[in-house]
Design a protein around this motif. Sequence first.
Motif, PDB file in Angstrom:
ATOM      1  N   ALA A  51      13.191  48.678 122.720  1.00  0.00           N
ATOM      2  CA  ALA A  51      12.027  49.581 122.751  1.00  0.00           C
ATOM      3  C   ALA A  51      11.477  49.871 121.363  1.00  0.00           C
ATOM      4  O   ALA A  51      11.194  51.019 121.017  1.00  0.00           O
ATOM      5  N   SER A  52      11.288  48.827 120.574  1.00  0.00           N
ATOM      6  CA  SER A  52      10.717  49.006 119.237  1.00  0.00           C
ATOM      7  C   SER A  52       9.311  49.566 119.310  1.00  0.00           C
ATOM      8  O   SER A  52       8.551  49.266 120.232  1.00  0.00           O
ATOM      9  N   SER A  53       8.962  50.354 118.302  1.00  0.00           N
ATOM     10  CA  SER A  53       7.605  50.900 118.225  1.00  0.00           C
ATOM     11  C   SER A  53       6.762  50.126 117.206  1.00  0.00           C
ATOM     12  O   SER A  53       5.608  50.462 116.978  1.00  0.00           O
ATOM     13  N   ASP A  54       7.335  49.083 116.607  1.00  0.00           N
ATOM     14  CA  ASP A  54       6.595  48.267 115.647  1.00  0.00           C
ATOM     15  C   ASP A  54       6.200  46.942 116.299  1.00  0.00           C
ATOM     16  O   ASP A  54       6.157  46.834 117.512  1.00  0.00           O
ATOM     17  N   ASP A  55       5.931  45.929 115.500  1.00  0.00           N
ATOM     18  CA  ASP A  55       5.451  44.630 115.997  1.00  0.00           C
ATOM     19  C   ASP A  55       6.555  43.597 116.195  1.00  0.00           C
ATOM     20  O   ASP A  55       6.285  42.395 116.185  1.00  0.00           O
ATOM     21  N   THR A  56       7.780  44.021 116.392  1.00  0.00           N
ATOM     22  CA  THR A  56       8.888  43.084 116.529  1.00  0.00           C
ATOM     23  C   THR A  56       8.669  42.085 117.663  1.00  0.00           C
ATOM     24  O   THR A  56       8.795  40.879 117.473  1.00  0.00           O
ATOM     25  N   VAL A  57       8.334  42.556 118.841  1.00  0.00           N
ATOM     26  CA  VAL A  57       8.192  41.680 120.014  1.00  0.00           C
ATOM     27  C   VAL A  57       7.051  40.680 119.830  1.00  0.00           C
ATOM     28  O   VAL A  57       7.257  39.472 119.996  1.00  0.00           O
ATOM     29  N   PRO A  58       5.837  41.120 119.463  1.00  0.00           N
ATOM     30  CA  PRO A  58       4.782  40.122 119.277  1.00  0.00           C
ATOM     31  C   PRO A  58       5.078  39.137 118.147  1.00  0.00           C
ATOM     32  O   PRO A  58       4.701  37.968 118.234  1.00  0.00           O
ATOM     33  N   LEU A  59       5.769  39.574 117.114  1.00  0.00           N
ATOM     34  CA  LEU A  59       6.121  38.660 116.027  1.00  0.00           C
ATOM     35  C   LEU A  59       7.069  37.566 116.503  1.00  0.00           C
ATOM     36  O   LEU A  59       6.904  36.401 116.145  1.00  0.00           O
ATOM     37  N   CYS A  60       8.046  37.928 117.308  1.00  0.00           N
ATOM     38  CA  CYS A  60       8.983  36.923 117.844  1.00  0.00           C
ATOM     39  C   CYS A  60       8.261  35.933 118.749  1.00  0.00           C
ATOM     40  O   CYS A  60       8.482  34.720 118.664  1.00  0.00           O
ATOM     41  N   THR A  61       7.402  36.448 119.595  1.00  0.00           N
ATOM     42  CA  THR A  61       6.635  35.593 120.509  1.00  0.00           C
ATOM     43  C   THR A  61       5.725  34.656 119.723  1.00  0.00           C
ATOM     44  O   THR A  61       5.674  33.445 119.983  1.00  0.00           O
ATOM     45  N   LEU A  62       5.004  35.196 118.751  1.00  0.00           N
ATOM     46  CA  LEU A  62       4.101  34.392 117.930  1.00  0.00           C
ATOM     47  C   LEU A  62       4.861  33.349 117.127  1.00  0.00           C
ATOM     48  O   LEU A  62       4.398  32.209 116.982  1.00  0.00           O
ATOM     49  N   TYR A  63       6.012  33.721 116.610  1.00  0.00           N
ATOM     50  CA  TYR A  63       6.850  32.784 115.853  1.00  0.00           C
ATOM     51  C   TYR A  63       7.150  31.546 116.705  1.00  0.00           C
ATOM     52  O   TYR A  63       6.996  30.417 116.250  1.00  0.00           O
ATOM     53  N   GLY A  64       7.593  31.769 117.926  1.00  0.00           N
ATOM     54  CA  GLY A  64       7.907  30.650 118.812  1.00  0.00           C
ATOM     55  C   GLY A  64       6.694  29.808 119.145  1.00  0.00           C
ATOM     56  O   GLY A  64       6.754  28.577 119.147  1.00  0.00           O
ATOM     57  N   GLN A  65       5.569  30.457 119.412  1.00  0.00           N
ATOM     58  CA  GLN A  65       4.341  29.727 119.764  1.00  0.00           C
ATOM     59  C   GLN A  65       3.836  28.885 118.598  1.00  0.00           C
ATOM     60  O   GLN A  65       3.465  27.733 118.779  1.00  0.00           O
ATOM     61  N   GLN A  66       3.808  29.463 117.413  1.00  0.00           N
ATOM     62  CA  GLN A  66       3.273  28.749 116.253  1.00  0.00           C
ATOM     63  C   GLN A  66       4.145  27.579 115.819  1.00  0.00           C
ATOM     64  O   GLN A  66       3.647  26.600 115.295  1.00  0.00           O
ATOM     65  N   ARG A  67       5.444  27.687 116.049  1.00  0.00           N
ATOM     66  CA  ARG A  67       6.362  26.644 115.595  1.00  0.00           C
ATOM     67  C   ARG A  67       6.849  25.742 116.728  1.00  0.00           C
ATOM     68  O   ARG A  67       7.662  24.853 116.514  1.00  0.00           O
ATOM     69  N   GLY A  68       6.369  25.994 117.938  1.00  0.00           N
ATOM     70  CA  GLY A  68       6.773  25.172 119.078  1.00  0.00           C
ATOM     71  C   GLY A  68       8.247  25.311 119.407  1.00  0.00           C
ATOM     72  O   GLY A  68       8.891  24.346 119.801  1.00  0.00           O
ATOM     73  N   ARG A  69       8.768  26.522 119.265  1.00  0.00           N
ATOM     74  CA  ARG A  69      10.183  26.773 119.522  1.00  0.00           C
ATOM     75  C   ARG A  69      10.338  27.724 120.686  1.00  0.00           C
ATOM     76  O   ARG A  69       9.590  28.689 120.826  1.00  0.00           O
ATOM     77  N   HIS A  70      11.330  27.450 121.508  1.00  0.00           N
ATOM     78  CA  HIS A  70      11.556  28.279 122.686  1.00  0.00           C
ATOM     79  C   HIS A  70      12.368  29.515 122.301  1.00  0.00           C
ATOM     80  O   HIS A  70      13.529  29.413 121.909  1.00  0.00           O
ATOM     81  N   ILE A  71      11.719  30.663 122.379  1.00  0.00           N
ATOM     82  CA  ILE A  71      12.380  31.942 122.126  1.00  0.00           C
ATOM     83  C   ILE A  71      12.090  32.834 123.322  1.00  0.00           C
ATOM     84  O   ILE A  71      10.931  33.096 123.643  1.00  0.00           O
TER      85      ILE A  71
END
Length: 87
Positions: A51-71
């Motif tokens: 339950a983070s109140s910062d951008d942790t979740v979108p950053l993890c999702t974006l990281y996987g999308q931009q690098r083609g990695r399954h997270i």
Amino acid sequence: MRRGKERRANVLIFILTYNASRHVVDLLDRVPETYWNDEEYDTEVLVIDDASSDDTVPLCTLYGQQRGRHIKVLTNPKNQGYGGNQK
């Protein structure tokens, strides 16, 4: 083991996060490239956010999308504390 196919090693990288937006990208960058793109390993990265109140979740999702990695990113709707997040 199937005939003609070698069995790959299963690797689970389990990451617990809570308001980790400042550090999570650096942490994901530290996962060796061989785990991401090697036929020897069947790697799954699982991020459980508490339950983070910062951008942790979108950053993890974006990281996987931009690098083609399954997270796979799961989130707790309410903060469970460190021990609760592990359960």
